[in-house]
Design a protein around this motif. Sequence first.
Motif, mmCIF file in Angstrom:
data_model
loop_
_atom_site.group_PDB
_atom_site.id
_atom_site.type_symbol
_atom_site.label_atom_id
_atom_site.label_comp_id
_atom_site.label_asym_id
_atom_site.label_seq_id
_atom_site.Cartn_x
_atom_site.Cartn_y
_atom_site.Cartn_z
ATOM 1 N N ARG A 29 21.706 10.246 6.355
ATOM 2 C CA ARG A 29 20.792 9.848 5.287
ATOM 3 C C ARG A 29 19.958 8.690 5.818
ATOM 4 O O ARG A 29 20.464 7.830 6.550
ATOM 5 C CB ARG A 29 21.573 9.405 4.054
ATOM 6 N N HIS A 30 18.685 8.658 5.476
ATOM 7 C CA HIS A 30 17.809 7.573 5.923
ATOM 8 C C HIS A 30 18.446 6.222 5.598
ATOM 9 O O HIS A 30 19.242 6.102 4.667
ATOM 10 C CB HIS A 30 16.425 7.686 5.265
ATOM 11 N N ALA A 31 18.072 5.203 6.358
ATOM 12 C CA ALA A 31 18.569 3.849 6.122
ATOM 13 C C ALA A 31 17.935 3.276 4.848
ATOM 14 O O ALA A 31 17.003 3.861 4.273
ATOM 15 C CB ALA A 31 18.289 2.971 7.332
ATOM 16 N N LYS A 32 18.450 2.143 4.416
ATOM 17 C CA LYS A 32 18.041 1.516 3.148
ATOM 18 C C LYS A 32 16.543 1.214 3.146
ATOM 19 O O LYS A 32 16.006 0.642 4.083
ATOM 20 C CB LYS A 32 18.844 0.221 2.954
ATOM 21 N N SER A 33 15.899 1.595 2.048
ATOM 22 C CA SER A 33 14.446 1.414 1.947
ATOM 23 C C SER A 33 14.092 0.308 0.961
ATOM 24 O O SER A 33 14.895 -0.117 0.140
ATOM 25 C CB SER A 33 13.780 2.721 1.535
ATOM 26 N N SER A 34 12.859 -0.117 1.066
ATOM 27 C CA SER A 34 12.346 -1.221 0.255
ATOM 28 C C SER A 34 11.630 -0.708 -0.987
ATOM 29 O O SER A 34 10.888 0.265 -0.938
ATOM 30 C CB SER A 34 11.362 -2.047 1.095
ATOM 31 N N TRP A 35 11.853 -1.416 -2.068
ATOM 32 C CA TRP A 35 11.159 -1.136 -3.323
ATOM 33 C C TRP A 35 10.179 -2.263 -3.645
ATOM 34 O O TRP A 35 9.665 -2.351 -4.757
ATOM 35 C CB TRP A 35 12.166 -1.009 -4.466
ATOM 36 N N LYS A 36 9.921 -3.144 -2.664
ATOM 37 C CA LYS A 36 9.105 -4.348 -2.883
ATOM 38 C C LYS A 36 7.690 -4.064 -3.381
ATOM 39 O O LYS A 36 7.198 -4.746 -4.255
ATOM 40 C CB LYS A 36 9.006 -5.159 -1.591
ATOM 41 N N ASP A 37 7.034 -3.101 -2.755
ATOM 42 C CA ASP A 37 5.625 -2.848 -3.057
ATOM 43 C C ASP A 37 5.482 -1.706 -4.065
ATOM 44 O O ASP A 37 5.577 -0.536 -3.701
ATOM 45 C CB ASP A 37 4.880 -2.505 -1.768
ATOM 46 N N PRO A 38 5.209 -2.050 -5.338
ATOM 47 C CA PRO A 38 5.092 -1.012 -6.366
ATOM 48 C C PRO A 38 3.856 -0.113 -6.185
ATOM 49 O O PRO A 38 3.753 0.927 -6.823
ATOM 50 C CB PRO A 38 5.011 -1.807 -7.673
ATOM 51 N N GLN A 39 2.945 -0.513 -5.300
ATOM 52 C CA GLN A 39 1.739 0.294 -5.042
ATOM 53 C C GLN A 39 2.040 1.519 -4.180
ATOM 54 O O GLN A 39 1.284 2.483 -4.180
ATOM 55 C CB GLN A 39 0.671 -0.565 -4.329
ATOM 56 N N LEU A 40 3.144 1.459 -3.437
ATOM 57 C CA LEU A 40 3.470 2.558 -2.533
ATOM 58 C C LEU A 40 4.076 3.735 -3.289
ATOM 59 O O LEU A 40 4.853 3.549 -4.225
ATOM 60 C CB LEU A 40 4.481 2.096 -1.470
ATOM 61 N N THR A 41 3.739 4.927 -2.844
ATOM 62 C CA THR A 41 4.402 6.112 -3.398
ATOM 63 C C THR A 41 5.819 6.152 -2.826
ATOM 64 O O THR A 41 6.124 5.490 -1.824
ATOM 65 C CB THR A 41 3.676 7.413 -2.992
ATOM 66 N N ASP A 42 6.680 6.958 -3.421
ATOM 67 C CA ASP A 42 8.046 7.079 -2.929
ATOM 68 C C ASP A 42 8.056 7.527 -1.463
ATOM 69 O O ASP A 42 8.831 7.028 -0.651
ATOM 70 C CB ASP A 42 8.833 8.075 -3.791
ATOM 71 N N HIS A 43 7.194 8.446 -1.116
ATOM 72 C CA HIS A 43 7.116 8.976 0.255
ATOM 73 C C HIS A 43 6.744 7.886 1.259
ATOM 74 O O HIS A 43 7.124 7.948 2.421
ATOM 75 C CB HIS A 43 6.091 10.113 0.301
ATOM 76 N N GLU A 44 6.017 6.873 0.818
ATOM 77 C CA GLU A 44 5.509 5.823 1.716
ATOM 78 C C GLU A 44 6.428 4.611 1.846
ATOM 79 O O GLU A 44 6.140 3.703 2.626
ATOM 80 C CB GLU A 44 4.136 5.337 1.231
ATOM 81 N N ARG A 45 7.539 4.579 1.095
ATOM 82 C CA ARG A 45 8.402 3.393 1.134
ATOM 83 C C ARG A 45 9.035 3.210 2.516
ATOM 84 O O ARG A 45 9.630 4.128 3.053
ATOM 85 C CB ARG A 45 9.504 3.475 0.075
ATOM 86 N N PRO A 46 8.919 1.980 3.086
ATOM 87 C CA PRO A 46 9.492 1.705 4.410
ATOM 88 C C PRO A 46 10.944 1.221 4.299
ATOM 89 O O PRO A 46 11.465 1.019 3.196
ATOM 90 C CB PRO A 46 8.600 0.564 4.916
ATOM 91 N N LEU A 47 11.553 1.014 5.445
ATOM 92 C CA LEU A 47 12.896 0.438 5.473
ATOM 93 C C LEU A 47 12.834 -1.030 5.073
ATOM 94 O O LEU A 47 11.853 -1.716 5.337
ATOM 95 C CB LEU A 47 13.496 0.539 6.884
ATOM 96 N N ASN A 48 13.912 -1.491 4.450
ATOM 97 C CA ASN A 48 14.020 -2.916 4.158
ATOM 98 C C ASN A 48 14.792 -3.580 5.300
ATOM 99 O O ASN A 48 15.115 -2.939 6.311
ATOM 100 C CB ASN A 48 14.647 -3.163 2.780
ATOM 101 N N LYS A 49 15.113 -4.857 5.132
ATOM 102 C CA LYS A 49 15.790 -5.628 6.183
ATOM 103 C C LYS A 49 17.119 -4.976 6.580
ATOM 104 O O LYS A 49 17.422 -4.835 7.764
ATOM 105 C CB LYS A 49 16.007 -7.052 5.678
#
Length: 175
Positions: free
Chosen positions: A8-28
């Motif tokens: 499963r992909h590593a933990k992603s960031s929810w910081k930027d509400p402008q991003l679509t779900d598909h565009e969310r990057p990894l968090n720290k």
Amino acid sequence: MKTLLLMRHAKSSWKDPQLTDHERPLNKRGKRDAPLMGQLLHERRLVPQQIISSSAVRARQTAESVAESSGYAGDIMYLDRLYLAEADEYIQALREVPDQFDRVMIIGHNPGLETLLQILSGKIEALPTAVIAHIELPIHHWAELSHEVDGKIVQIWRPKEVRKEEEKGKKKKEK
């Protein structure tokens, strides 16, 4: 016998509400866990011969980090159809893998990956972020993969447990 590494992909960031779900990057944490799991694959001599990943940014970043830290030298195949895919879509993608590859890693999303693991092993296991499940499949050709295949879970690695083991090893060396 074929080997499947489900991740499963590593933990992603929810910081930027402008991003679509598909565009969310990894968090720290995701940026820390993905290379750790790639290093584990290298140490266990389980470097994949083929990596297939969802095209979502968090999955792509996970795949790239695992590839780099494991020593994977091939191309990563990114498939749009694996973004939030159901288990059958993963099975179909795996059925298309050339038989020259005996060890394949697929990086994707829940609940599809957990369902796939259950279908292939008959076991219900949680796959939190960055977890890798190592499955042995009693098939000689990827095209044989189906709901009827009775695979065996060899091991499931969770980043939290891998870090604990790593810390134990460091403490032993210090003594």
